[in-house]
Design a protein around this motif. Structure first.
Motif, short mmCIF file in Angstrom:
data_model
loop_
_atom_site.label_atom_id
_atom_site.label_comp_id
_atom_site.label_asym_id
_atom_site.label_seq_id
_atom_site.Cartn_x
_atom_site.Cartn_y
_atom_site.Cartn_z
N ALA A 67 0.83 -1.21 0.00
CA ALA A 67 0.00 0.00 0.00
C ALA A 67 0.86 1.26 0.00
O ALA A 67 0.54 2.25 -0.67
N VAL A 118 -3.81 -0.55 4.83
CA VAL A 118 -4.58 -0.62 3.60
C VAL A 118 -5.14 0.77 3.32
O VAL A 118 -5.09 1.65 4.17
N ASP A 119 -5.70 0.92 2.14
CA ASP A 119 -6.36 2.18 1.79
C ASP A 119 -7.88 2.07 1.90
O ASP A 119 -8.58 3.09 2.00
#
Length: 386
Positions: free
Chosen positions: A253, A281-282
């Motif tokens: 990420a 994470v996004d």
């Protein structure tokens, strides 16, 4: 350097009450919870001592998890006031040392019971699930269509996805890359590289692309595949590294401009908190069944909101897209698209008003509870599984 995220703010967001119990002024005592099977479907039906009822659909894992449901989950809820559902979800974790079953074995059965109780409470209160969960924020949900195959050629995959786009009007698609938890091995030699390029070349320019690796890669390989996806303008990259390799996924990420999503297999609120606080994470992606239902998934979404991160839930099971629609109906930031596995035609007439689909979007159910008009008609002739 990324902005520091306040852990206390995440915890406060997750701990806040979720349910809005307007119109539920007297106790709703749970009298029975039963697992039913009709044709290929498994249902969980709950009844109160006053004769109210609710219905939930499983994700198919009831075929082998039903002993846990019947022996470890249902007995805890019997005799309890359904209005205390949020606390009951905490209590069930400790009850009978259920925490030792952490994962799908515990949280899938809990999710089925929660879905049924929410349906019952909505019917009693005269409200939809979205209204119970804080209020609707949208009426329609944009979706993507997906292929779950890796045993096909790139040409077959793109043809299949084009057919789904033509059928549904979807504005986005998702395909599988890698080999699924495969230590960098592809499903077939050169398949991933060819599929990424072919999907962009043959699908319309305005069709957004998603790719799901199902944990296929270590960070260097995931970054290499992610760069290919960036070159074709993909909109997100799902689970590039094995799901429990949180630091590896964060490396990916951090390296990519392409949003990376994860959380499908996650069962721990603390680990979701780490993913959010550390920007591992996004996009967070709890599964509404695997993670234990709408309330627990909403707590993840509230933490994500503090960090400005969307929550795009994962769905499992043929009926799972309906619970996705409910979640999307009351959750402010759900990202660009939600997954639709197709097959709404089988269920469309069950809802009042009916779920509408068109131009790449579906309507959120607005009827009482989960929106199904006639529970009795669905479970007529069903077999009780004990």
């Amino acid at each position: 350097m990324q902005d520091q995220i306040d852990i206390e703010a995440l915890d406060e967001a997750a701990a806040a009450a979720v349910l809005r119990l307007v119109g539920l002024d007297t106790p709703v005592i749970i009298e029975s919870i039963r697992l039913l099977k009709c044709d290929r479907e498994f249902y969980v039906q709950v009844r109160s001592t006053d004769g109210a009822e609710g219905l939930a659909f499983t994700n198919g894992r009831a075929r082998y998890l039903h002993p846990i449901l019947n022996q470890k989950i249902i007995p805890y809820f019997i005799g309890k006031d359904a209005r205390g559902l949020e606390q009951l979800l905490i209590g069930i974790y400790r009850h009978s040392s259920n925490y030792k079953l952490l994962g799908q074995a515990l949280w899938c059965p809990v999710a089925w019971v929660e879905f049924a109780i929410l349906d019952m409470l909505g019917r009693i209160a005269g409200r939809s699930i979205a209204e119970l969960m804080g209020g609707a924020v949208r009426e329609r949900v944009s979706f993507y269509v997906a292929s779950g195959r890796r045993d096909s050629t790139p040409e077959e995959e793109v043809d299949y996805l084009q057919g789904l786009v033509d059928e549904t009007g979807a504005k986005a698609v998702k395909f599988r890359v890698g080999g699924r938890m495969s230590h960098n091995e592809d499903a077939a030699v050169g398949r991933t590289e060819k599929l990424i390029a072919l999907a962009r070349a043959r699908l319309a320019d305005d069709i957004d692309l998603h790719a799901d690796a199902n944990g296929s890669y270590d960070p260097p390989k995931a970054i290499e595949v992610g760069r290919m996806l960036e070159e074709v303008g993909a909109v997100y990259f799902e689970e590039p590294c094995p799901f429990d390799h949180l630091e590896d996924t964060k490396r990916v990420a951090d390296a990519l401009t392409l949003p990376v999503s994860g959380g499908e297999q996650e069962a721990s609120q603390r680990r979701f908190r780490w993913m959010i606080a550390e920007r591992g994470v996004d996009i967070v992606q709890p599964d509404l069944h695997y993670y234990g239902g709408l309330i627990r998934s909403t707590r993840v979404a509230r933490m994500a909101a503090v960090a400005g991160m969307p929550t795009t839930v994962h769905i499992s099971g043929g009926f799972g897209f309906v619970y996705m629609l409910h979640f999307a109906g009351f959750t402010p930031d759900i990202g660009r698209y939600q997954e639709y596995k197709c097959g709404i035609e089988r269920y469309q007439d069950w809802f009042e008003p009916a779920i509408e689909i068109g131009d790449g979007a579906m309507t959120v159910p607005t009827g009482l509870g989960n929106g199904i008009a006639d529970i009795a008609a669905i479970v007529a002739g069903a077999e009780h599984i004990d």
